[in-house]
Design a protein around this motif. Sequence first.
Motif, PDB file in Angstrom:
ATOM      1  N   THR A 120       0.805  -1.221   0.000  1.00 50.06           N
ATOM      2  CA  THR A 120       0.000   0.000   0.000  1.00 50.06           C
ATOM      3  C   THR A 120       0.838   1.271   0.000  1.00 50.06           C
ATOM      4  OG1 THR A 120      -0.101   0.072   2.423  1.00 50.06           O
ATOM      5  CG2 THR A 120      -1.829  -1.170   1.270  1.00 50.06           C
ATOM      6  N   GLY A 121       2.046   1.197   0.549  1.00 50.18           N
ATOM      7  CA  GLY A 121       2.888   2.385   0.664  1.00 50.18           C
ATOM      8  C   GLY A 121       2.461   3.331   1.767  1.00 50.18           C
ATOM      9  N   GLU A 122       1.484   2.897   2.596  1.00 48.41           N
ATOM     10  CA  GLU A 122       0.956   3.765   3.646  1.00 48.41           C
ATOM     11  C   GLU A 122       1.381   3.293   5.031  1.00 48.41           C
ATOM     12  OE1 GLU A 122      -0.258   6.508   2.890  1.00 48.41           O
ATOM     13  OE2 GLU A 122      -0.782   6.246   0.781  1.00 48.41           O
ATOM     14  N   SER A 123       1.106   4.133   6.029  1.00 46.89           N
ATOM     15  CA  SER A 123       1.467   3.826   7.407  1.00 46.89           C
ATOM     16  C   SER A 123       0.580   2.698   7.947  1.00 46.89           C
ATOM     17  CB  SER A 123       1.310   5.078   8.273  1.00 46.89           C
ATOM     18  OG  SER A 123       1.600   4.807   9.627  1.00 46.89           O
ATOM     19  N   ILE A 124       1.219   1.636   8.433  1.00 47.86           N
ATOM     20  CA  ILE A 124       0.509   0.473   8.961  1.00 47.86           C
ATOM     21  C   ILE A 124       0.862   0.318  10.440  1.00 47.86           C
ATOM     22  CG2 ILE A 124       0.144  -2.009   8.786  1.00 47.86           C
ATOM     23  CD1 ILE A 124      -0.832  -0.419   6.346  1.00 47.86           C
ATOM     24  N   SER A 125      -0.164   0.147  11.278  1.00 48.86           N
ATOM     25  CA  SER A 125       0.064   0.058  12.722  1.00 48.86           C
ATOM     26  C   SER A 125      -0.664  -1.136  13.327  1.00 48.86           C
ATOM     27  CB  SER A 125      -0.407   1.336  13.420  1.00 48.86           C
ATOM     28  OG  SER A 125       0.276   2.471  12.943  1.00 48.86           O
ATOM     29  N   TRP A 126      -0.044  -1.684  14.366  1.00 47.75           N
ATOM     30  CA  TRP A 126      -0.668  -2.705  15.216  1.00 47.75           C
ATOM     31  C   TRP A 126      -1.099  -1.975  16.485  1.00 47.75           C
ATOM     32  CZ3 TRP A 126      -1.494  -8.053  14.876  1.00 47.75           C
ATOM     33  CH2 TRP A 126      -1.771  -8.713  16.072  1.00 47.75           C
ATOM     34  N   VAL A 127      -2.392  -1.991  16.778  1.00 48.12           N
ATOM     35  CA  VAL A 127      -2.957  -1.175  17.853  1.00 48.12           C
ATOM     36  C   VAL A 127      -3.683  -2.077  18.847  1.00 48.12           C
ATOM     37  CG1 VAL A 127      -4.477   0.769  18.387  1.00 48.12           C
ATOM     38  CG2 VAL A 127      -3.257   0.702  16.200  1.00 48.12           C
ATOM     39  N   GLU A 128      -3.483  -1.813  20.133  1.00 47.72           N
ATOM     40  CA  GLU A 128      -4.182  -2.571  21.165  1.00 47.72           C
ATOM     41  C   GLU A 128      -4.900  -1.619  22.111  1.00 47.72           C
ATOM     42  OE1 GLU A 128      -1.887  -5.600  23.086  1.00 47.72           O
ATOM     43  OE2 GLU A 128      -1.078  -6.386  21.188  1.00 47.72           O
ATOM     44  N   VAL A 136      -0.340   2.408  20.148  1.00 43.62           N
ATOM     45  CA  VAL A 136       0.335   1.846  18.983  1.00 43.62           C
ATOM     46  C   VAL A 136       1.539   1.039  19.480  1.00 43.62           C
ATOM     47  CG1 VAL A 136       1.544   2.352  16.831  1.00 43.62           C
ATOM     48  CG2 VAL A 136      -0.407   3.759  17.517  1.00 43.62           C
ATOM     49  N   LEU A 137       1.525  -0.270  19.230  1.00 44.82           N
ATOM     50  CA  LEU A 137       2.618  -1.131  19.673  1.00 44.82           C
ATOM     51  C   LEU A 137       3.543  -1.540  18.534  1.00 44.82           C
ATOM     52  CD1 LEU A 137       0.868  -3.461  22.274  1.00 44.82           C
ATOM     53  CD2 LEU A 137       2.156  -1.351  22.647  1.00 44.82           C
ATOM     54  N   GLY A 138       3.115  -1.298  17.313  1.00 41.60           N
ATOM     55  CA  GLY A 138       3.958  -1.579  16.159  1.00 41.60           C
ATOM     56  C   GLY A 138       3.574  -0.654  15.029  1.00 41.60           C
ATOM     57  N   ASN A 139       4.570  -0.159  14.292  1.00 44.41           N
ATOM     58  CA  ASN A 139       4.265   0.759  13.191  1.00 44.41           C
ATOM     59  C   ASN A 139       5.308   0.640  12.096  1.00 44.41           C
ATOM     60  OD1 ASN A 139       4.987   3.823  12.084  1.00 44.41           O
ATOM     61  ND2 ASN A 139       2.809   3.324  12.044  1.00 44.41           N
ATOM     62  N   ILE A 140       4.826   0.631  10.862  1.00 46.90           N
ATOM     63  CA  ILE A 140       5.695   0.693   9.688  1.00 46.90           C
ATOM     64  C   ILE A 140       5.332   1.981   8.964  1.00 46.90           C
ATOM     65  CG2 ILE A 140       6.399  -0.455   7.567  1.00 46.90           C
ATOM     66  CD1 ILE A 140       5.195  -3.043   8.903  1.00 46.90           C
ATOM     67  N   PRO A 141       6.221   2.974   8.956  1.00 49.96           N
ATOM     68  CA  PRO A 141       5.884   4.281   8.384  1.00 49.96           C
ATOM     69  C   PRO A 141       5.618   4.211   6.886  1.00 49.96           C
ATOM     70  CG  PRO A 141       7.859   4.401   9.760  1.00 49.96           C
ATOM     71  CD  PRO A 141       7.562   2.944   9.539  1.00 49.96           C
ATOM     72  N   SER A 142       4.872   5.190   6.425  1.00 52.60           N
ATOM     73  CA  SER A 142       4.597   5.330   4.994  1.00 52.60           C
ATOM     74  C   SER A 142       5.887   5.653   4.242  1.00 52.60           C
ATOM     75  CB  SER A 142       3.572   6.453   4.777  1.00 52.60           C
ATOM     76  OG  SER A 142       3.479   6.789   3.414  1.00 52.60           O
ATOM     77  N   VAL A 143       5.924   5.251   2.989  1.00 52.49           N
ATOM     78  CA  VAL A 143       7.087   5.572   2.159  1.00 52.49           C
ATOM     79  C   VAL A 143       7.021   7.001   1.628  1.00 52.49           C
ATOM     80  CG1 VAL A 143       7.400   3.174   1.456  1.00 52.49           C
ATOM     81  CG2 VAL A 143       5.947   4.682   0.071  1.00 52.49           C
ATOM     82  N   HIS A 144       5.886   7.662   1.799  1.00 48.69           N
ATOM     83  CA  HIS A 144       5.708   8.997   1.253  1.00 48.69           C
ATOM     84  C   HIS A 144       6.298  10.047   2.192  1.00 48.69           C
ATOM     85  CE1 HIS A 144       3.048   7.446  -1.875  1.00 48.69           C
ATOM     86  NE2 HIS A 144       2.446   6.736  -0.941  1.00 48.69           N
ATOM     87  N   PRO A 145       6.922  11.101   1.640  1.00 52.25           N
ATOM     88  CA  PRO A 145       7.508  12.149   2.481  1.00 52.25           C
ATOM     89  C   PRO A 145       6.483  12.832   3.379  1.00 52.25           C
ATOM     90  CG  PRO A 145       8.271  12.361   0.207  1.00 52.25           C
ATOM     91  CD  PRO A 145       7.174  11.343   0.210  1.00 52.25           C
ATOM     92  N   LEU A 242      -4.581   1.294   8.973  1.00 54.42           N
ATOM     93  CA  LEU A 242      -3.909   1.941   7.843  1.00 54.42           C
ATOM     94  C   LEU A 242      -4.300   3.407   7.862  1.00 54.42           C
ATOM     95  CD1 LEU A 242      -3.483   0.790   4.184  1.00 54.42           C
ATOM     96  CD2 LEU A 242      -4.448   3.048   4.660  1.00 54.42           C
ATOM     97  N   SER A 243      -3.306   4.279   7.850  1.00 53.56           N
ATOM     98  CA  SER A 243      -3.559   5.722   7.841  1.00 53.56           C
ATOM     99  C   SER A 243      -2.949   6.334   6.594  1.00 53.56           C
ATOM    100  CB  SER A 243      -2.953   6.384   9.092  1.00 53.56           C
ATOM    101  OG  SER A 243      -3.606   5.938  10.262  1.00 53.56           O
ATOM    102  N   THR A 244      -3.735   7.154   5.910  1.00 51.39           N
ATOM    103  CA  THR A 244      -3.278   7.791   4.685  1.00 51.39           C
ATOM    104  C   THR A 244      -3.799   9.216   4.630  1.00 51.39           C
ATOM    105  OG1 THR A 244      -3.180   7.582   2.270  1.00 51.39           O
ATOM    106  CG2 THR A 244      -5.267   6.990   3.336  1.00 51.39           C
ATOM    107  N   LEU A 245      -3.427   9.926   3.604  1.00 54.21           N
ATOM    108  CA  LEU A 245      -3.900  11.298   3.396  1.00 54.21           C
ATOM    109  C   LEU A 245      -4.965  11.309   2.310  1.00 54.21           C
ATOM    110  CD1 LEU A 245      -0.553  13.320   3.516  1.00 54.21           C
ATOM    111  CD2 LEU A 245      -2.251  13.033   5.317  1.00 54.21           C
TER     112      LEU A 245
END
Length: 272
Positions: A120-128, A136-145, A242-245
């Motif tokens: 997706t290229g977007e911010s993905i998080s594992w949330v509890e 937020v216990l895990g996060n992979i940042p978006s590739v976009h600036p 998943l969080s995006t703009l």
Amino acid sequence: MSTAPSTSAAAPASPIAREDGVDERLFVASVEKAMRVLESFDRDNQALSILELNDRTGLGRSATQRFVYTLHRLGYLQRLAGAKTYRLSAKLVGLAGTTLGGNAPLQHAWPNLVELARETGESISWVELDGDDIIVLGNIPSVHPVSVNLPVGSRFAAMPASSGQVLLAHLPDATLRVRIAAMPASVRARFGDRDDDEILSFFTKARAQGHSMTEKNLGQGSVSISVPVVDGRGQTIAAINLSTLAARHDAHAVRTRLLPLVIQTARDLIAA
């Protein structure tokens, strides 16, 4: 006739419980106060003076100073050079790392989350869920600036958030109504002028659909979608977010292109 002395033991003292159910005989108030100091720091307040900590904890200046001194001596607070402010030290990272490293569901899900972020290229998080908050216990940042940043440790009120809504959606409506009524004014304001029935509908909708989506106005506007993660017993244990703009994906694009990918990731975790 002599009478044998009574050997019956005195009845055990009843637990001294507060209104919140805490047993005062076991509860260590000083630990709670020390945690108040540590929890005063957040993403927007990373360096605080004793005066600011006093205001945030309500402990009183003398008590605040003693707790800060103790936590500093133990290595959990770091005093900034040339300033009268403190911040959380790297020693706490070890405690957090132990917590995250021991989170088996998160460790199991991590390769799937990485693949979802790549696709997706977007911010993905594992949330509890943590009480009335989500964390937020895990996060992979978006590739976009320019993107939505949700670093590990971020904490938000659960009720207005898409992740909080899917994590709470399994609760009975009566329980949700109690939680809605107890929301602080600042949290309820996030729902605008909606009444309790309308707020409840966010959760019943998330329950029926199996996901939740929220839109926020953060400069360019953000769109957040969350899907519950369930364990082998069917219990909701986390949410994939998943969080995006909106500038990249409007609500329609999120529903039609991104949401199916998040749903599939959650399903793959159940099947694994």
